[in-house]
Enzyme design. Structure first.
Site, PDB file in Angstrom:
ATOM      1  N   GLY A  16     -52.831 -99.145-149.212  1.00 10.60           N
ATOM      2  CA  GLY A  16     -54.104 -99.405-148.538  1.00 10.60           C
ATOM      3  C   GLY A  16     -55.215-100.118-149.451  1.00 10.60           C
ATOM      4  CB  SER A  72     -49.411-102.177-153.062  1.00 12.88           C
ATOM      5  OG  SER A  72     -49.458-100.871-152.218  1.00 12.88           O
ATOM      6  CE  LYS A  73     -52.636-105.287-145.332  1.00 12.80           C
ATOM      7  NZ  LYS A  73     -54.150-105.195-144.909  1.00 12.80           N
ATOM      8  NE  ARG A  74     -44.777-100.954-149.288  1.00  7.96           N
ATOM      9  CZ  ARG A  74     -43.988-100.174-150.115  1.00  7.96           C
ATOM     10  NH1 ARG A  74     -43.599 -99.113-150.106  1.00  7.96           N
ATOM     11  NH2 ARG A  74     -43.814-100.847-151.561  1.00  7.96           N
TER      12      ARG A  74
END
Ligand code: GLU
Length: 495
Positions: A267, A263-265
Site C-alpha cells: 500500500g 512496496s506497492k503491495r
C-alpha cells in the site's frame, strides 16, 4: 557452427565513447515506484551534471510479467518530471533498438560467443520456468558443465532444448567496486552458474543487462541496491568478454520504516499515487532527491532545489549508503513550500480542477478562490473540503454563531445580521474594498468590535467556522445576491 566475428566488430564500432552515458532501465510494471523514480532522477542527474547522455532502455525480457500500457507510465512520468532522454525507443539513437525484446538476436549471439570463449556452456538439464527466469538454481554439479563442446553442439544441432549457463570459476574470489559501497569481495564458490539464455532464446535479465550496458556504452550503471548481490557475476561476464567494467552506482533502498522497503503491495504510494494525493511533481522530485543524497559544502544547508540546481549540485560523493525512510510529512512540508512559492496564476491553474470538482457554479470565480487558498493548503487534495460551501451552503447549527473571542452568540448574531442585511442590500458596488469599508464603518457606528460583526456574517455565508478567507473575501466571491440570500437564511435560523 562458426561465429560471425564481423558482427561483433560492427557492434563494437557503434559504441559511442568519450562522454558520460547513463541509462534508466525500467521494467514495465505499470507504475513508478518512489525508489524507481529516484533511480531515474539520480541517473539523469549524473548524466546532466557531466554534460553526458541520458538513455531510456525498456527491459521487457520477462514476458510473463508484461503489463498492458505499462510503458506509457514510464514515458509520461519522465516527461512530467522533466527527465528528458537523449536516446530511447521513441527518439532512437546510435545503438538502437532500445527495447530489449527487440534485441533478442543480439543476446543469442553473445551467449554463443561466450560459449566459444569457454565462459559459458550449453545445459540440457530439465529446469522449471522460474528457475530459468531468475537464472538461479542449484549449483549442484551440472554434468553439462563438463561436456565437450563438440558433444554439446551435436546435441544442439539435433534439436535438443537447452539453456546457456555462465561458467563461474570454482575457485578464487571476485572483487568488484561500487562507487557508493566500495570494494566488495565474494568467494566464487558462492556464485551459481546462472542461466544467460533461456530455452525460448530470450536472455535472462542479468545477461541482457550486461550486454546492453556494454553495447550502449554505458559508463555509470545506476540501480537499486537489490542488484548488489548479482554484481560479481556481472563483473565475471565483463571479464569473460574482455570488456571494461562500468562504474557501478548502487542506490540504498527507500524504506517505509526502519525495517521494510517501500512496496506497492503493502500500500505504499507510487509516483502516480502521490500525484493523485495532491502532491506537485516538483515537490516530489525535490524531496526524493534528498532521500539518499545530500548537498555538501556551501549548499549543505539548502533544502529547496529546482531540477537544474540539482543537476549542478549533484555528486556521487553526496550519496548515502544507508537506507532512507520515506516520510510523507516531510514531503507534505515540501509540497506546501512549493505551493506557496508559485505565482498566483500558476497556483490558480493547478488548483482550479480541485476547486471545480466541488464548485461547479461557473458564476463563482475559481481564480479568486485560489487566491484565498494558496497560503492555506499543503496538498491540492485539501482543497475540495475547504471550498465546498461556495457551491452550496451546508446545513449548520446555530451553535456556530457562538464565539467567545469575537464576543458573539446567537443573540448578538441576530442583531448584527439585522443591521448588516439592509446595509449590504443597498450597496451600489460589490467590490472587496467597498464591502470592507462598509462593514468596518457599520461596526464602528454600532460600537462593536469588527470581529463581532464579521463572525456571524461569515458563519451565515459559509455554514462552517473554518474557511479560507474572511467575511469580506467570501462575500465578494459569492456575489451580492447570494450573500444576501445566505444572510437572510442565517437570520431565519436565529429565529
Ligand atoms: N530493469 C531493472 C528494474 O526495473 C533495472 C535494473 C538496472 O537498472 O540494472 O529494476
Amino acid at each position: 557452427m562458426a561465429l560471425d566475428m564481423q558482427y561483433f566488430e560492427e557492434m563494437e564500432a557503434k559504441i559511442p565513447t568519450g562522454k558520460v552515458r547513463t541509462r534508466f532501465a525500467p521494467s514495465p510494471t505499470g507504475y513508478m515506484h518512489v525508489g524507481n523514480l529516484r533511480t531515474a532522477l539520480y541517473t539523469w542527474l549524473i548524466a546532466r551534471n557531466a554534460g553526458g547522455t541520458f538513455i531510456l532502455r525498456i527491459e521487457d525480457t520477462d514476458q510473463g510479467r508484461l503489463v498492458e500500457g505499462a510503458t506509457d507510465v514510464i514515458y509520461r512520468t519522465l516527461a512530467e518530471c522533466g527527465l528528458d532522454h537523449d536516446e530511447g525507443p521513441d527518439v532512437g539513437g546510435p545503438v538502437a533498438p532500445y527495447i530489449q525484446s527487440e534485441r533478442r538476436d543480439t543476446y543469442g549471439k553473445y551467449a554463443e560467443l561466450l560459449v566459444e570463449k569457454g565462459h559459458a556452456y550449453y545445459c540440457f538439464c530439465e529446469k522449471t520456468e522460474s528457475e530459468e527466469d531468475s537464472g538461479n538454481f542449484e549449483r549442484a554439479a551440472d554434468p553439462c558443465r563438463d561436456l565437450s563442446l563438440e558433444e554439446a553442439r551435436a546435441r544442439v544441432a539435433a534439436g535438443e532444448p537447452y539453456v546457456i549457463r555462465q561458467r563461474i570459476p570454482r575457485e578464487g574470489t571476485t572483487t568488484f567496486h561500487d562507487a557508493i559501497f566500495g570494494d566488495i569481495t565474494v568467494e566464487n564458490e558462492t556464485l551459481d552458474d546462472q542461466v544467460l539464455l533461456k530455452r525460448d532464446g530470450l536472455p535472462t535479465y542479468n545477461f541482457a543487462n550486461v550486454i546492453d550496458d556494454h553495447l550502449m556504452g554505458i559508463t555509470h550503471v545506476v540501480r537499486g541496491s537489490e542488484y548488489l548481490s548479482s554484481a560479481p557475476k556481472y563483473d565475471l561476464l565483463y571479464q569473460a568478454f574482455g570488456w571494461t567494467v562500468p562504474t557501478y552506482v548502487h542506490c540504498s533502498p527507500v524504506m517505509r520504516d526502519a525495517k521494510n522497503k517501500m512496496s506497492k503491495r503493502h500500500g505504499d504510494p507510487s509516483y502516480e499515487d502521490l500525484k493523485a494525493q495532491g502532491f506537485l511533481t516538483e515537490a516530489i522530485l525535490n524531496y526524493v532527491a534528498l532521500l539518499g543524497w545530500s548537498p555538501r559544502g556551501e549548499l549543505a544547508e539548502q533544502e529547496v532545489f529546482s531540477l537544474p540546481e540539482l543537476a549542478k549540485a549533484f555528486d556521487l560523493g553526496g550519496m548515502s549508503k544507508s537506507p532512507a525512510i520515506f516520510d510523507i510529512e516531510k514531503l507534505t512540508h515540501f509540497n506546501a513550500m512549493y505551493l506557496r512559492a508559485m505565482t498566483p496564476e500558476a497556483f490558480a491553474q493547478v488548483a482550479e480542477p480541485y476547486i471545480r470538482s466541488v464548485v461547479t457554479n461557473e458564476k463563482i470565480d475559481a481564480a479568486a478562490i485560489a487566491a484565498l487558498l494558496q497560503a492555506r493548503c499543503e496538498r491540492l487534495t485539501d482543497i475540495p473540503e475547504k471550498v465546498d460551501f461556495f457551491q452550496e451552503l451546508p446545513d449548520y447549527s446555530v451553535e456556530l454563531f457562538t464565539n467567545k473571542k469575537s464576543k458573539c452568540n446567537p443573540d448578538v448574531a441576530k442583531e448584527m445580521l439585522q443591521v448588516a442585511i439592509p446595509m449590504l442590500s443597498a450597496m451600489p458596488q460589490w467590490t472587496q474594498e467597498f464591502i470592507h469599508e462598509s462593514l468596518v464603518g457599520l461596526a464602528e457606528g454600532y460600537g462593536v468590535k469588527n470581529a463581532t460583526l464579521m463572525w456571524p456574517i461569515r458563519i451565515a455565508m459559509a455554514g462552517k467556522t473554518v474557511t479560507p478567507g474572511g467575511a469580506v473575501e467570501i462575500a465578494c466571491i459569492l456575489g451580492h445576491k447570494e450573500t444576501i440570500r445566505r444572510l437572510k437564511l442565517g437570520l431565519e435560523k436565529l429565529g
